[in-house]
Write an enzyme that holds these catalytic residues in place. Structure first.
Site, mmCIF file in Angstrom:
data_model
loop_
_atom_site.group_PDB
_atom_site.id
_atom_site.type_symbol
_atom_site.label_atom_id
_atom_site.label_comp_id
_atom_site.label_asym_id
_atom_site.label_seq_id
_atom_site.Cartn_x
_atom_site.Cartn_y
_atom_site.Cartn_z
ATOM 1 N N ASP A 265 10.442 48.336 75.663
ATOM 2 C CA ASP A 265 10.345 49.734 75.257
ATOM 3 C C ASP A 265 11.727 50.346 75.049
ATOM 4 O O ASP A 265 12.406 50.715 76.005
ATOM 5 C CB ASP A 265 9.566 50.504 76.332
ATOM 6 C CG ASP A 265 9.032 51.831 75.826
ATOM 7 O OD1 ASP A 265 8.987 52.016 74.596
ATOM 8 O OD2 ASP A 265 8.651 52.666 76.654
ATOM 9 N N SER A 266 12.129 50.437 73.801
ATOM 10 C CA SER A 266 13.432 51.014 73.465
ATOM 11 C C SER A 266 13.331 51.738 72.140
ATOM 12 O O SER A 266 12.650 51.278 71.224
ATOM 13 C CB SER A 266 14.493 49.906 73.377
ATOM 14 O OG SER A 266 15.728 50.435 72.945
ATOM 15 N N GLY A 319 7.032 60.015 65.480
ATOM 16 C CA GLY A 319 5.985 60.582 66.336
ATOM 17 C C GLY A 319 5.994 62.101 66.327
ATOM 18 O O GLY A 319 7.035 62.737 66.096
ATOM 19 N N SER A 320 4.854 62.696 66.601
ATOM 20 C CA SER A 320 4.729 64.152 66.526
ATOM 21 C C SER A 320 5.562 64.879 67.566
ATOM 22 O O SER A 320 5.917 66.044 67.381
ATOM 23 C CB SER A 320 3.253 64.561 66.693
ATOM 24 O OG SER A 320 2.778 64.200 67.974
ATOM 25 N N CYS A 322 8.496 63.485 68.790
ATOM 26 C CA CYS A 322 9.793 62.808 68.786
ATOM 27 C C CYS A 322 10.790 63.563 67.907
ATOM 28 O O CYS A 322 10.469 63.963 66.785
ATOM 29 C CB CYS A 322 9.630 61.374 68.282
ATOM 30 S SG CYS A 322 11.135 60.399 68.411
ATOM 31 N N TYR A 402 0.827 66.791 76.495
ATOM 32 C CA TYR A 402 1.280 65.597 75.772
ATOM 33 C C TYR A 402 2.777 65.728 75.603
ATOM 34 O O TYR A 402 3.268 66.723 75.068
ATOM 35 C CB TYR A 402 0.585 65.502 74.414
ATOM 36 C CG TYR A 402 1.061 64.343 73.556
ATOM 37 C CD1 TYR A 402 1.039 63.037 74.024
ATOM 38 C CD2 TYR A 402 1.527 64.556 72.248
ATOM 39 C CE1 TYR A 402 1.473 61.980 73.249
ATOM 40 C CE2 TYR A 402 1.953 63.496 71.454
ATOM 41 C CZ TYR A 402 1.922 62.214 71.961
ATOM 42 O OH TYR A 402 2.352 61.168 71.182
ATOM 43 N N MET A 405 8.337 60.642 75.381
ATOM 44 C CA MET A 405 9.067 59.934 76.438
ATOM 45 C C MET A 405 10.566 60.226 76.345
ATOM 46 O O MET A 405 11.329 59.879 77.245
ATOM 47 C CB MET A 405 8.794 58.434 76.350
ATOM 48 C CG MET A 405 7.330 58.068 76.586
ATOM 49 S SD MET A 405 6.688 58.636 78.171
ATOM 50 C CE MET A 405 7.268 57.325 79.252
ATOM 51 N N ARG A 418 14.843 54.143 78.107
ATOM 52 C CA ARG A 418 14.352 53.791 76.774
ATOM 53 C C ARG A 418 15.339 54.197 75.680
ATOM 54 O O ARG A 418 15.391 53.606 74.605
ATOM 55 C CB ARG A 418 12.997 54.473 76.543
ATOM 56 C CG ARG A 418 12.349 54.135 75.233
ATOM 57 C CD ARG A 418 10.968 54.764 75.104
ATOM 58 N NE ARG A 418 10.258 54.189 73.988
ATOM 59 C CZ ARG A 418 10.342 54.632 72.751
ATOM 60 N NH1 ARG A 418 11.110 55.669 72.475
ATOM 61 N NH2 ARG A 418 9.677 54.038 71.789
#
Length: 503
Positions: A265-266, A319-320, A322, A402, A405, A418
């Site tokens: 995960d990066s 991503g929404s 990100c 939501y 990360m 990450r």
């Protein structure tokens, strides 16, 4: 199937479209329809998340702490898909989540509460989310089951100062092996006229399934096939790990728990840290598939392929939640990224996961047709019953939290690794915290999503994932770029009001 390019030149081949120097998102492009000679029900979307891990449904739940834990893993596996358990927790907790999801063959988890006979129930809150408290000799799941107390019986009990033994149901609860599926459990419930059964594995009660649970799932669209089962007969579950030295110890915990695939995960996977970790995993656990990423270029992909990855995760800033493209000025439009990486990965037999940018079934059709083997979804699954967290109300809407990360909130839990920021003095956010509305159960809405994807494949003349890829690479499948006006025209427009409902 005929892979001869059409005699009339119309639209652009993917090769031509994606080599013009533009970075396209899914909304920027549209496929032109092809020829139909099969029903939508005949479309086969079975695929692989990695070289040796097959899926009957090409959906992957993202390793995010507001998306993928045990309930999501069990539900996704039951549908023929898979969830990747996030690593924003201790290695022991992550392993426990994997064991929890794999220790049953039902798509629902109830997290039963246990008490010894000598205990007292202080309030209805002691039941947590379960309608029952199970009474065992020592008050844990590994001792003999003696009886149970229903929440209803407790509420009707006038003297709340009594010990559990004084008013628990006198008969021993019915138990069945953990491997029973819903159909078998339903049969037992009918025969015994019982309200619930306990699932037992190695003399331990791992869960409780109620009659209400069974009836609810029976009302959802029929689940296709046996789900995602590994060689051990248990649900398949994946997990995320980082690329630091301590992640080698985390990996050991996950392997012992029975993890089926690991994802490194990066946010930027083309690093010396990841190359070294790939080689380590393949050397120490040669039978375990490892997925590398994230990548968005052919150069990044080739480096990870040469290191030995069994799959590639594609996406950077799409991503929404990100903000990587805004904050760091790096990334790529997701449609372009998927096509470019898939065009080199397929030559080595490495499946591609299209990670991010999925907000409707059309995006899934585009991702898979552009070369991806699976799509990874975060916001699309967040807000569901199976996503972690409690529902709240905002402006009259029922929602769940939501978060990205890369948000500062998630980074404080450990996800800064990450973004290679775990050793930095200053933390820079590459994501936000938000909320998504209640979507209900993934067991209900994902089968409808699958049907919509099948109809999209029918329109482009592809009766399988492989045939879509072949049509694209043989230049039969054509695309065009949509202008802003074309995108508006292709959506709902010109109405004073409408109800957006797909099922």
């Amino acid at each position: 199937m005929d892979f001869t390019p059409p005699p009339i030149e119309d639209g652009f081949t993917a090769e031509k479209l994606f080599n013009q120097g533009f970075s396209y998102t899914y909304d920027d492009v549209i496929f032109l329809p092809h020829y139909i000679d099969f029903p939508a029900e005949a479309v086969d979307l079975s695929s692989r998340i990695s070289r040796n891990v097959p899926l009957s449904v090409p959906f992957v739940a993202s390793p995010m702490d507001t998306v993928s834990e045990s309930a999501m893993a069990a539900a996704m596996a039951s549908l023929g898909a898979i969830a990747i358990i996030h690593s924003n927790i201790s290695p022991a907790t992550q392993a426990a989540i994997i064991r929890s999801a794999k220790s049953r063959r039902v798509p629902i988890l109830s997290h039963p509460v246990f008490l010894p006979p000598s205990a007292y129930i202080d309030s209805p809150d002691d039941f947590a989310d379960s309608p029952f408290i199970l009474v065992t000799e020592s008050g844990n799941s590994k001792s003999k089951l003696l009886g149970y107390v229903s929440k209803e019986d407790y509420m009707n009990q006038s003297d709340k100062s009594l010990k559990v033994r004084d008013y628990m149901a006198p008969s021993t609860p019915i138990t069945v092996p953990w491997s029973h599926d819903l159909k078998e459990i339903d049969k037992v419930l009918e025969e015994k006229k019982a309200n619930f059964v306990g699932l037992v594995k190695d003399n331990e009660v791992v869960d409780v399934v109620t009659k209400d649970d069974v009836e609810k799932v029976k009302g959802y669209p029929k689940l296709a096939g046996p789900g995602s089962l590994g060689a051990d007969g248990e649900w398949m579950v994946g997990a995320a790990i980082g690329t630091r030295e301590q992640d080698k110890q985390r990996l050991e915990h996950l392997v012992k728990a029975g993890v089926n695939v690991v994802i490194l995960d990066s946010s930027q996977g083309n690093s010396s840290y990841q190359l070294e970790m790939i080689k380590y995993v393949k050397k120490v656990y040669p039978e375990l598939d490892v997925v590398g990423g994230n990548v968005v270029t052919m150069y990044q992909a080739e480096n990870l392929i040469q290191a030995g990855v069994d799959g590639l995760r594609v996406g950077m800033g799409s991503g929404s939640i990100c903000t990587t493209q805004e904050v760091c000025a790096v990334g790529r439009g997701q449609a372009t990224a998927v096509y470019k990486v898939a065009s080199i990965a397929y030559k080595s037999g490495v499946p591609v996961i299209a990670d991010g940018g999925i907000s409707n079934s059309g995006h899934i059709v585009k991702a898979l047709s552009l070369g991806a083997s699976t799509v990874m979804m975060g916001s699309f699954l967040a807000g569901s019953n199976e996503a972690p967290g409690a529902y709240e109300y905002q402006n009259g809407q029922r929602v769940k939290k939501y978060r990205g990360m890369g948000s500062l909130e998630a980074m404080t839990k450990g996800s800064d690794q990450r973004y290679l920021g775990d050793t930095a003095k200053l933390k820079i956010a590459q994501g936000v915290v938000g909320a998504v509305k209640d979507k209900g159960s993934v067991l209900k809405f994902l089968p409808y999503t699958m049907q919509a994807v099948k109809q999209g494949f029918q329109d482009i003349g592809a009766n399988s994932l492989q045939s879509a890829h072949d049509l694209l690479r043989s230049k039969v499948l054509r695309l065009e770029v949509r202008t802003g006006a074309a995108q508006v025209e292709g959506g709902i427009h010109g109405l004073v009001s409408y109800e957006k409902k797909y099922f």
